[in-house]
Scaffold this motif. Sequence first.
Motif, PDB file in Angstrom:
ATOM      1  N   GLN A 287      -5.807   3.696  -3.640  1.00  0.00           N
ATOM      2  CA  GLN A 287      -4.483   4.237  -3.367  1.00  0.00           C
ATOM      3  C   GLN A 287      -3.699   4.428  -4.657  1.00  0.00           C
ATOM      4  O   GLN A 287      -3.009   5.441  -4.838  1.00  0.00           O
ATOM      5  CB  GLN A 287      -3.731   3.299  -2.409  1.00  0.00           C
ATOM      6  CG  GLN A 287      -2.245   3.585  -2.255  1.00  0.00           C
ATOM      7  CD  GLN A 287      -1.952   4.877  -1.507  1.00  0.00           C
ATOM      8  OE1 GLN A 287      -2.851   5.655  -1.198  1.00  0.00           O
ATOM      9  NE2 GLN A 287      -0.689   5.130  -1.246  1.00  0.00           N
TER      10      GLN A 287
ATOM     11  N   VAL B 208      -4.326   1.581   5.283  1.00  0.00           N
ATOM     12  CA  VAL B 208      -4.516   0.315   4.569  1.00  0.00           C
ATOM     13  C   VAL B 208      -5.940  -0.195   4.773  1.00  0.00           C
ATOM     14  O   VAL B 208      -6.601  -0.649   3.834  1.00  0.00           O
ATOM     15  CB  VAL B 208      -3.502  -0.741   5.044  1.00  0.00           C
ATOM     16  CG1 VAL B 208      -3.704  -2.052   4.293  1.00  0.00           C
ATOM     17  CG2 VAL B 208      -2.071  -0.240   4.846  1.00  0.00           C
TER      18      VAL B 208
ATOM     19  N   TYR C 299      -5.378  -2.402  -3.865  1.00  0.00           N
ATOM     20  CA  TYR C 299      -5.771  -1.090  -3.331  1.00  0.00           C
ATOM     21  C   TYR C 299      -5.915  -0.088  -4.472  1.00  0.00           C
ATOM     22  O   TYR C 299      -5.101   0.843  -4.611  1.00  0.00           O
ATOM     23  CB  TYR C 299      -4.732  -0.597  -2.312  1.00  0.00           C
ATOM     24  CG  TYR C 299      -4.365  -1.623  -1.276  1.00  0.00           C
ATOM     25  CD1 TYR C 299      -5.258  -1.952  -0.258  1.00  0.00           C
ATOM     26  CD2 TYR C 299      -3.133  -2.279  -1.315  1.00  0.00           C
ATOM     27  CE1 TYR C 299      -4.928  -2.899   0.697  1.00  0.00           C
ATOM     28  CE2 TYR C 299      -2.796  -3.236  -0.366  1.00  0.00           C
ATOM     29  CZ  TYR C 299      -3.696  -3.545   0.632  1.00  0.00           C
ATOM     30  OH  TYR C 299      -3.362  -4.494   1.576  1.00  0.00           O
TER      31      TYR C 299
ATOM     32  N   HIS D 275       0.826  -1.205   0.000  1.00  0.00           N
ATOM     33  CA  HIS D 275       0.000   0.000   0.000  1.00  0.00           C
ATOM     34  C   HIS D 275       0.861   1.256   0.000  1.00  0.00           C
ATOM     35  O   HIS D 275       0.497   2.278  -0.603  1.00  0.00           O
ATOM     36  CB  HIS D 275      -0.916  -0.004   1.224  1.00  0.00           C
ATOM     37  CG  HIS D 275      -1.909   1.107   1.247  1.00  0.00           C
ATOM     38  ND1 HIS D 275      -1.599   2.371   1.720  1.00  0.00           N
ATOM     39  CD2 HIS D 275      -3.209   1.168   0.855  1.00  0.00           C
ATOM     40  CE1 HIS D 275      -2.657   3.148   1.628  1.00  0.00           C
ATOM     41  NE2 HIS D 275      -3.663   2.441   1.110  1.00  0.00           N
TER      42      HIS D 275
ATOM     43  N   GLN E 104      -0.485  -3.296  -6.034  1.00  0.00           N
ATOM     44  CA  GLN E 104      -1.172  -2.190  -5.372  1.00  0.00           C
ATOM     45  C   GLN E 104      -2.424  -1.791  -6.140  1.00  0.00           C
ATOM     46  O   GLN E 104      -3.482  -1.538  -5.545  1.00  0.00           O
ATOM     47  CB  GLN E 104      -0.234  -0.993  -5.254  1.00  0.00           C
ATOM     48  CG  GLN E 104      -0.821   0.195  -4.520  1.00  0.00           C
ATOM     49  CD  GLN E 104       0.071   1.412  -4.617  1.00  0.00           C
ATOM     50  OE1 GLN E 104       0.036   2.145  -5.608  1.00  0.00           O
ATOM     51  NE2 GLN E 104       0.894   1.634  -3.591  1.00  0.00           N
TER      52      GLN E 104
END
Length: 418
Positions: free
Chosen positions: A85, A379, A82, A23, A78
């Motif tokens: 992000q 996170v 995520y 992250h 990532q």
Amino acid sequence: MVYTPSVTSTESVPVSALARRIHGWTWQAYPIGMGTGAVYVSLSGLKFHPKAITTLETIFFFLNLILFVLNTSTLVLQAILYPKQAWRLVKDPVKGVFVPLIVLSFATIIIGVINYAHPTGHVATEFVYALFWIYTSFAVITCFPMLMIWFNNPHDLSHFTPAYAFLIFPMMLVGVVSFNVLRVMDPADTRSVGVLLAGYFFQGLGFFMTFIYICIYIIRIMSTGFLEGHQANGAFVACGPPGFTALALINLATRAREILPKHGLVSELAGEIWFAASVMGALMLYGLAVFFFFFAAMPYWFKIHKHLNEILGCWALTFPNVGWIATTKILGDVFVIRGFYIVHAIMVVLICSTWIILIVLTGMAFWRGLIFRSKEEDVIKDSLDKEEVEEIEKMSQYTASIQGSPVHEHPGSRFSNV
């Protein structure tokens, strides 16, 4: 009626160290690989070149490959795990300018392939030719969307840094990749004309656009003084456009001397005229690059913040300087002046020494969790759905109310540091 949330708290959700690393990874990781590439690109130009130097270059080339795969695969993970992000980093007005560095890292790999894989027969000329057009397409596809995102928002002149020119750098480096590719191509091959013209086209486009950024940088320091803190590293980026353009002009013109006459293009003397004009122009750009180097180096120690959490920005001390350092050796070849070779050797030693210092400090910062690591709550927030985040916020308000503490926070403020 008493509200009973279904989610207990963010602290109860376990977050692994690996998740925090994935992250927290950013596009600022690519300068580490580019700094590594700067070492073997600089070493390859040494006038005195024993076999041991070539072996050392090869080691750094494979190290750069490993770093490129590590950075790319981590950022892909990532984006999958995520996505919020990942999109946040791309849109960030500061961190977003580092996105095109993935293309620059790819350029150093192509140069390494030409220097170490092609001579041994592991890579064919056709493959190198294909890599050139892949790189050119990659540069255009990456730079234009990032430019649209960056220019879609206003920017404060008082915080301007030459590092913003990274948005154009990949297209400027097409010229550098071009002359390296032409080194292994037959001048009589009609495809070499396309590579030569594309190199000039994008080198001109990239240089003049980055030159505009440099002009804005000069205006900024006129009003605010020398760059301070982590921005002091960005001052070295100004060396890149004139240095790499000087290098590309001489080397492209050297190939033009062979290519243009073989295809009967422009005129019989076109190649020689291009070469003579390029040497003159390159010498002037070389002087500008050297000026920007000393202009950035002289106040550097007094302006930079000595904090390990800002170590990633210090990698700008390496790769932007490769262009004018390599040009130093080329000018020595053109004018047959030994002093150029001495200066080149000294600067190559400094580049290698800088790499050693930076890799140690970067390793320390990584080990201490100062870089490439997110907070647990960040996170968790990006791992949950919007409804779950709202549930947690309601729970926080409920807990505060039963304890008799009025809640004055705006919803989502506990994640405001994201």
